[in-house]
Write a protein that holds these residues in place. Structure first.
Motif, short mmCIF file in Angstrom:
data_model
loop_
_atom_site.label_atom_id
_atom_site.label_comp_id
_atom_site.label_asym_id
_atom_site.label_seq_id
_atom_site.Cartn_x
_atom_site.Cartn_y
_atom_site.Cartn_z
N GLY A 88 0.81 -1.21 0.00
CA GLY A 88 0.00 0.00 0.00
C GLY A 88 0.85 1.26 0.00
N PHE A 89 0.32 2.31 0.65
CA PHE A 89 0.97 3.60 0.65
C PHE A 89 1.04 4.15 2.07
N PRO A 90 2.04 4.96 2.33
CA PRO A 90 2.14 5.57 3.66
C PRO A 90 1.16 6.71 3.83
N CYS A 91 0.94 7.10 5.04
CA CYS A 91 0.16 8.30 5.35
C CYS A 91 1.15 9.42 5.64
N ASP A 92 1.41 10.28 4.67
CA ASP A 92 2.35 11.38 4.87
C ASP A 92 2.07 12.49 3.88
N GLY A 93 2.95 13.44 3.79
CA GLY A 93 2.73 14.60 2.94
C GLY A 93 2.66 14.27 1.47
N ALA A 94 3.26 13.17 1.05
CA ALA A 94 3.22 12.78 -0.35
C ALA A 94 1.96 12.00 -0.69
N PHE A 95 1.40 11.32 0.29
CA PHE A 95 0.20 10.50 0.08
C PHE A 95 -0.85 10.82 1.14
N PRO A 96 -1.34 12.05 1.19
CA PRO A 96 -2.32 12.41 2.22
C PRO A 96 -3.63 11.64 2.10
N HIS A 97 -3.92 11.15 0.89
CA HIS A 97 -5.17 10.41 0.71
C HIS A 97 -5.15 9.07 1.45
N SER A 98 -3.95 8.64 1.88
CA SER A 98 -3.84 7.36 2.60
C SER A 98 -3.99 7.52 4.10
N CYS A 99 -4.27 8.73 4.55
CA CYS A 99 -4.28 8.99 5.99
C CYS A 99 -5.61 8.63 6.63
N GLY A 100 -5.94 7.37 6.59
CA GLY A 100 -7.07 6.86 7.36
C GLY A 100 -6.52 6.30 8.65
N LEU A 101 -7.09 5.18 9.09
CA LEU A 101 -6.54 4.51 10.26
C LEU A 101 -5.21 3.88 9.89
N PRO A 102 -4.28 3.76 10.82
CA PRO A 102 -3.00 3.13 10.52
C PRO A 102 -3.20 1.73 9.96
N SER A 103 -2.48 1.43 8.88
CA SER A 103 -2.59 0.11 8.30
C SER A 103 -1.98 -0.93 9.23
N LEU A 104 -2.57 -2.13 9.24
CA LEU A 104 -2.12 -3.19 10.12
C LEU A 104 -1.41 -4.28 9.33
N SER A 105 -0.47 -4.93 9.96
CA SER A 105 0.16 -6.09 9.35
C SER A 105 -0.85 -7.24 9.36
N LYS A 106 -0.48 -8.35 8.70
CA LYS A 106 -1.35 -9.50 8.67
C LYS A 106 -1.63 -10.00 10.09
N ALA A 107 -0.55 -10.05 10.90
CA ALA A 107 -0.71 -10.50 12.29
C ALA A 107 -1.61 -9.54 13.06
N GLY A 108 -1.44 -8.25 12.77
CA GLY A 108 -2.27 -7.25 13.45
C GLY A 108 -3.73 -7.39 13.09
N LYS A 109 -3.99 -7.67 11.80
CA LYS A 109 -5.37 -7.85 11.37
C LYS A 109 -6.00 -9.09 12.02
N ILE A 110 -5.19 -10.15 12.14
CA ILE A 110 -5.71 -11.36 12.79
C ILE A 110 -6.03 -11.07 14.26
N ALA A 111 -5.08 -10.35 14.91
CA ALA A 111 -5.30 -10.01 16.32
C ALA A 111 -6.54 -9.15 16.49
N MET A 112 -6.71 -8.16 15.57
CA MET A 112 -7.88 -7.30 15.65
C MET A 112 -9.16 -8.09 15.45
N ALA A 113 -9.11 -9.04 14.50
CA ALA A 113 -10.29 -9.86 14.25
C ALA A 113 -10.65 -10.69 15.48
N VAL A 114 -9.61 -11.24 16.15
CA VAL A 114 -9.85 -12.02 17.36
C VAL A 114 -10.47 -11.16 18.44
N VAL A 115 -9.92 -9.93 18.63
CA VAL A 115 -10.45 -9.03 19.64
C VAL A 115 -11.91 -8.70 19.35
N ILE A 116 -12.20 -8.36 18.08
CA ILE A 116 -13.57 -7.99 17.72
C ILE A 116 -14.50 -9.18 17.95
#
Length: 566
Positions: free
Chosen positions: A514-542
């Motif tokens: 994907g793209f970073p959230c910074d001055g060059a790519f402001p359109h990417s500044c949503g929630l911080p992107s998660l790694s695969k492990a992070g997404k799995i952990a978030m899914a478990v929490v939810i």
């Protein structure tokens, strides 16, 4: 990732005092960075010093000499200054663009001359002193051109629009050095339209470098300066330092930030204040001339401007954190102008202790990079490396062995992070497959050795997207602290830099998508992107939370039904 860039867009002949080596130093093959070495000076630290200086040669503007080592660079911008009837050719392009900006250049020259004064033997040991001399003179000789009279200083050459909200002509150009956009206007400050910070900053650079060329040493635990003494050149630099300091203090237009007089520079290199530059200029000029009165002025500025107690970054704009360090160095040198060492030592250690104890605005990312929200967003490695440089410099005179060890450890961690001890865990492999680079807009790519990039985001992610200027752009000031740190290690360190332990090509396994959230790519500044492990952990929490809420709802309905039945 090793955050030294080997790929970058680039789409008055000054003779050095010292003869350049022959055959010339040429950066080694990229794969050699993985070789383990030993000895003193350590070959890998020596190559790092050489590569970091080589970068500045790739940034040269003007008519290139026959000793030019960067084969893909050409003489360029040979009409600079003609719009004002002067020769303003030469100097350095600021970053990945083609402007020449005096304020950050002054900070770079001052920083490098400072490092070559207190750790200068690192240049001698690595056989890079002649290249240091060559690099400094290319910048200083242009800075003298930019100061054609006592109360005139040119602060910008290049295509910056006066409407600071408009698209920038220079930044929009991704081509080579033969078709740089025109016109290239020249902007000045003068007696009636002053810029205290720019004039004082240039004065500080001239003073620091005059002391270096005078072979003036801090003594004590510091090494002797790099061996490039030239009293004639030192006097020339000192004359400019004195004139610019007088201009900064006494301009009839008063004391003000330079973008007030030159709005075209505000977007790129606007100054936050002139108080730190004025204090630094007085202190360095006092040191260069052994002037007690100037030293007292520097102390008065520091107190009257209320510069003590600050905890911000040290960079091209903010010099305050370096002042207590420089005051301390002068005090311990037994100079006749210096005052109480303990007072300045307390202030310096207050600042450094707050960094280490996490009491200031800076914090450590998850993987250990010192990060200042706002200041680090556009170039994360620079504040961390500047802090490491100050810590390593000051640690030599710390009040206790414990503090010295603490400061050196913290500084080493920051340097190691930049040299590969980070989650990207790989060496940059640039130059092998340029088809994988972001080439929009399309432009030719060259290999540039020794350039320090902006760095990762606050989540330690480095996307390696070419047009992502906060992460991948190079700049004159990015290299300066790394250069001083490298010569410090070249003097004393027999072990290899961290990057020799990295696996070539491993970055591809961990490169974020994907793209970073910074001055060059402001359109990417949503929630911080998660790694695969992070997404799995978030899914478990939810899922767990959802099941818990569902269970509560079932229990509540059961109890409600039971109550009604009763």
């Amino acid at each position: 990732m090793l955050f030294l860039l080997y790929l970058c867009q680039f789409s008055f002949f000054v003779y050095a005092q010292l003869p350049l080596p022959y055959p010339p130093y040429i950066p080694p093959n990229l794969a050699d960075g993985a070789l383990r070495t030993s000895g003193q000076p350590n070959p890998q630290w020596s190559n790092l010093v050489g590569n970091l200086l080589y970068f500045y040669e790739a940034q040269r503007s003007g008519k290139l000499p026959s000793t030019n080592r960067v084969s893909w660079r050409n003489s360029s911008t040979l009409n600079d200054g003609k719009d004002v009837g002067l020769d303003l050719t030469g100097g350095y392009f600021d970053a990945g663009d083609f402007i020449k900006a005096t304020f950050p250049l002054s900070a770079v020259l001052q920083s490098i001359c400072w490092g070559a004064t207190d750790f200068g033997q690192g240049y001698d040991a690595t056989n890079q002193t002649a290249y240091l001399d060559d690099m400094l003179r290319w910048g200083l000789d242009w800075l003298m051109k930019a100061h054609p009279s006592q109360s005139t200083l040119f602060v910008l050459v290049g295509s910056r629009l006066t409407n600071i909200d408009a698209a920038d002509v220079d930044d929009a150009y991704w081509g080579g050095d033969q078709n740089i956009p025109l016109p290239r206007p020249s902007y000045q400050i003068n007696d009636t339209h002053p810029g205290t910070d720019a004039a004082a900053g240039a004065s500080a650079a001239f003073s620091a470098c005059a002391s270096l060329y005078s072979n003036k040493s801090f003594g004590g635990p510091y090494s002797s300066p790099a061996s490039l003494q030239n009293s004639t050149y030192a006097k020339q630099l000192l004359t400019h330092a004195q004139q610019l300091y007088t201009f900064a203090v006494n301009a009839t237009g008063g004391q003000t930030t330079y973008q007030t007089s030159v709005p075209a520079i505000a977007k790129s290199y606007g100054s936050s204040s002139y108080t730190d530059e004025l204090t630094l200029a007085a202190l360095l000029l006092a040191w260069a001339t052994d002037s007690t009165s100037l030293y007292k002025q520097a102390e008065n500025y520091y107190n009257n401007f209320k510069l003590s107690g600050q905890n911000g970054v040290f960079n091209w704009d903010s010099k305050t954190p370096g002042l207590a360090v420089l005051f301390s160095q002068i005090a311990q040198s037994n100079s006749s102008i210096a005052a109480n060492l303990s007072e300045w030592r307390d202030e310096a250690e207050r600042y450094f202790d707050n960094i280490i104890d996490k009491q200031g605005p800076g914090y450590l990312t998850r993987s250990g990079l010192l990060y200042y929200s706002g200041d680090s967003d556009d170039a994360s490695l620079n504040p961390a490396l500047n802090a490491a440089m100050l810590l390593t410099r000051y640690a030599q005179i710390a009040s206790t062995p414990a503090k010295k060890a603490s400061y050196l450890t913290y500084a080493q961690n920051q340097l190691d992070y930049a040299l590969g001890n980070n989650p990207m865990s790989a060496m940059a492999s640039g130059g092998n497959d340029i088809s994988t680079l972001d080439t929009s807009p399309v432009n030719e790519t060259y290999i540039i050795y020794g350039a320090v990039v902006g760095g990762p985001d606050k989540f330690d992610n480095f996307y390696n997207i070419r047009s992502d200027w906060p992460e991948t752009e190079v700049a004159l000031d990015y290299n300066a602290p790394m250069l001083t740190l490298a010569v410090m290690h070249a003097m004393n360190d027999t072990t290899d830099p961290y990057f020799t332990s990295l696996e070539v090509g491993a970055y591809n396994k961990v490169k974020p998508k994907g793209f970073p959230c910074d001055g060059a790519f402001p359109h990417s500044c949503g929630l911080p992107s998660l790694s695969k492990a992070g997404k799995i952990a978030m899914a478990v929490v939810i899922t767990v939370v959802g099941l818990f809420i569902s269970g509560l709802l079932v229990w509540y309905l059961y109890e409600l039904k039971a109550a009604k039945s009763a």
